[in-house]
Design a protein around this motif. Structure first.
Motif, PDB file in Angstrom:
ATOM      1  N   HIS A 451     -61.544 -48.067 -97.655  1.00  0.00           N
ATOM      2  CA  HIS A 451     -61.369 -48.838 -98.881  1.00  0.00           C
ATOM      3  C   HIS A 451     -62.521 -48.468 -99.811  1.00  0.00           C
ATOM      4  CE1 HIS A 451     -61.404 -53.007-101.062  1.00  0.00           C
ATOM      5  NE2 HIS A 451     -60.917 -52.054-101.820  1.00  0.00           N
ATOM      6  N   LYS A 477     -68.152 -48.502-101.178  1.00  0.00           N
ATOM      7  CA  LYS A 477     -67.335 -49.027-100.096  1.00  0.00           C
ATOM      8  C   LYS A 477     -66.845 -50.425-100.455  1.00  0.00           C
ATOM      9  CE  LYS A 477     -67.351 -49.942 -95.109  1.00  0.00           C
ATOM     10  NZ  LYS A 477     -68.159 -49.935 -93.872  1.00  0.00           N
ATOM     11  N   ASP A 479     -64.826 -54.132 -99.636  1.00  0.00           N
ATOM     12  CA  ASP A 479     -64.764 -55.083 -98.527  1.00  0.00           C
ATOM     13  C   ASP A 479     -63.742 -56.169 -98.863  1.00  0.00           C
ATOM     14  OD1 ASP A 479     -66.003 -56.714-100.409  1.00  0.00           O
ATOM     15  OD2 ASP A 479     -67.981 -56.463 -99.538  1.00  0.00           O
TER      16      ASP A 479
END
Length: 505
Positions: A451, A477, A479
């Motif tokens: 992701h 990144k 989350d």
């Protein structure tokens, strides 16, 4: 905001043509000179091309590139750019009122494209020239040997012919600004005869006829009808162009222009179908959206500059500092091309370096990625395969550009080769996070691979990457997203772009 999405293995749109992620570069401003080519630069290779720029280009994995224009091509003499450099003439480019040294021509550019791993898509001058010039250019470029023009190429040190399959029949011939502008029927006849001459060199050659320069032209979409009625059975694609901006600083209306683009594509697809039926034709013609990008930050000032300056060489022109909002827009527009991949087979971001571009390069200095580089890169790397239908049930809004617009802009692509599903999602809301629930049906053993996210961290929509701060906005990144019981669930922050990659059994 809560949004439910459904994706099913058996509900597909089309196989995406890899050329959907192509690019365009023109002899304009600093796109070529001090863009890709700068012999004195510390990173220059023996041919004078910048390695730092080339590395950024390679990382995009661009399948094809349209060259050398653009408005530039409509008065271009391709012969000026071949043979010994010391013998090449300096010309005045009427399109951008600048000086062209012709230090980079077909052979130099072809060498650069080969190093970059990119297929060439060459444009022909149908403004000041015509069929004879086109025939000679094609012969020089792609005929092996044993003829005047092919042997001339070989005498210039290029033994092997270039494998050029795509040829553009002029540029924006509907535009009164174009040198050699024509009426639709006149241009359609010329394009038809030129296409037949070009295709005489090989059965696998494809040609692109000029459609509207944008969907606000007074002649749109009648231009497409008249042109195609003259040449439908001898061409493969019709081009569309459109540039976008947010001068009013209305974020939601800006994003709604992507829906407007969908209508543009749908309308021209209807014209194509009408002409095919009228002519009882057997062949299909597809759309080549070969100029698109955000262009507004410096547009007014640049327009004043180039119309008044005194023929400079490689001037600063159309060098946009793209912001986060622009990156989200580009991500959404690429999603629209995926959703329309049954009709749009080729699309070219315009342009590639310095001029309204994902890559910037300072003379003698560094090269860097603008904000729009990253969604373009993600689509090119992970948007190849089968476009999946995506059903969205969530909050919507109305804007001047379009009504009933979803706050969630989402596309999905299945790569059978890699056993992956890639999801590209934009939360268009300026201030609300989105609770996302994506039911992914017909696939077993889904797991999250990656992701990556841009925005959604409180960064203002108009914060940009600049020469002094080239890394201000980059992917990070993500989350808060997970696969739960075969569904993808989590939260997309306001004003964010996400690439979500899922593996499957």
């Amino acid at each position: 905001m809560k949004t439910r999405v459904t994706i099913h293995r058996d509900f597909t749109i089309a196989e995406i043509d890899n050329r959907l992620y192509s690019a365009f570069i023109e002899h304009m401003g600093r796109a070529i000179y001090t863009g890709i080519y700068e012999p004195g630069h510390p990173t220059a290779n023996p041919q004078g091309f910048r390695r730092d720029v080339l590395d950024l280009v390679k990382a995009l994995q661009i399948p094809a590139i349209r060259y050398p224009g653009g408005n530039f091509v409509s008065a271009y003499k391709w012969e000026d750019g071949i043979g010994p450099r010391e013998d090449r003439p300096v010309r005045l480019d009427l399109a951008w009122r600048s000086k062209e040294t012709n230090h980079v021509g077909l052979n130099e550019f072809a060498g650069w494209a080969k190093d970059a791993g990119i297929e060439m898509m060459l444009a022909l001058n149908l403004g000041t020239r015509g069929i004879e010039d086109a025939r000679n250019y094609v012969e020089y470029a792609i005929h092996p040997n044993g003829s005047y023009w092919s042997d001339l190429r070989r005498s210039h040190g290029v033994e092997q012919a270039y494998d050029v399959k795509m040829w553009c029949l002029g540029n924006e011939m509907d535009g009164p600004w174009q040198i050699g502008h024509m009426e639709a029927k006149e241009y359609g006849r010329l394009a038809d005869e030129t296409s037949k001459a070009v295709k005489a060199f090989g059965k696998d050659i494809e040609t692109v006829v000029c459609g509207s320069s944008n969907d606000q032209m007074a002649t749109y979409p009648e231009w497409e009808r008249q042109v195609l009625e003259e040449c439908y059975e001898n061409v493969d694609y019709i081009s569309l162009h459109k540039y976008f901006g947010n001068s009013s600083h209305n974020t939601l209306n800006y994003f709604a222009k992507i829906e407007e683009t969908g209508r543009y594509i749908q309308s021209i697809a209807g014209v194509i179908d009408y002409v095919k039926a009228k002519k009882r034709a057997k062949n299909d013609v597809f759309i080549c959206f070969d100029e698109w990008n955000v262009w507004y930050h410096n547009r007014e000032q640049d327009s004043k500059n180039w119309r008044s300056w005194d023929w400079p060489e490689a001037p600063v022109l159309l060098e946009e500092d793209y912001n986060l909002e622009d990156a989200l827009f580009v991500g959404g527009l690429l999603n629209e091309f995926m959703r329309r991949s049954d009709r749009v087979k080729i699309a070219c971001i315009a342009q590639l370096v310095n001029v309204i571009a994902p890559i910037r390069a300072e003379p003698g200095g560094k090269a860097w990625a603008t904000t729009i580089y990253y969604p373009y890169q993600f689509a090119s790397l992970f948007g190849r395969g089968t476009a999946l239908n995506v059903a969205v049930d969530g909050p919507r809004y109305d804007a001047d550009a379009a009504q009933d617009v979803s706050y969630l802009d989402i596309a999905a692509v299945l790569s059978k080769e890699n056993n992956e599903i890639s999801i590209f999602a934009v939360n268009r809301s300026p201030d609300q996070a989105m609770e996302l629930d994506v039911a992914i049906l017909g696939f077993a053993g889904l797991r999250l691979i990656e992701h990556r996210m841009m925005g959604g961290d409180g960064t203002g929509p108009r914060v940009a990457n600049t020469t002094d701060a080239p890394d201000r906005i980059k992917p990070r990144k993500g989350d808060g997203i997970a696969v739960v019981d075969g569904s993808l669930r989590g939260e997309l922050p306001a004003l964010s772009y996400s690439l979500i990659r899922l593996a499957m059994e």
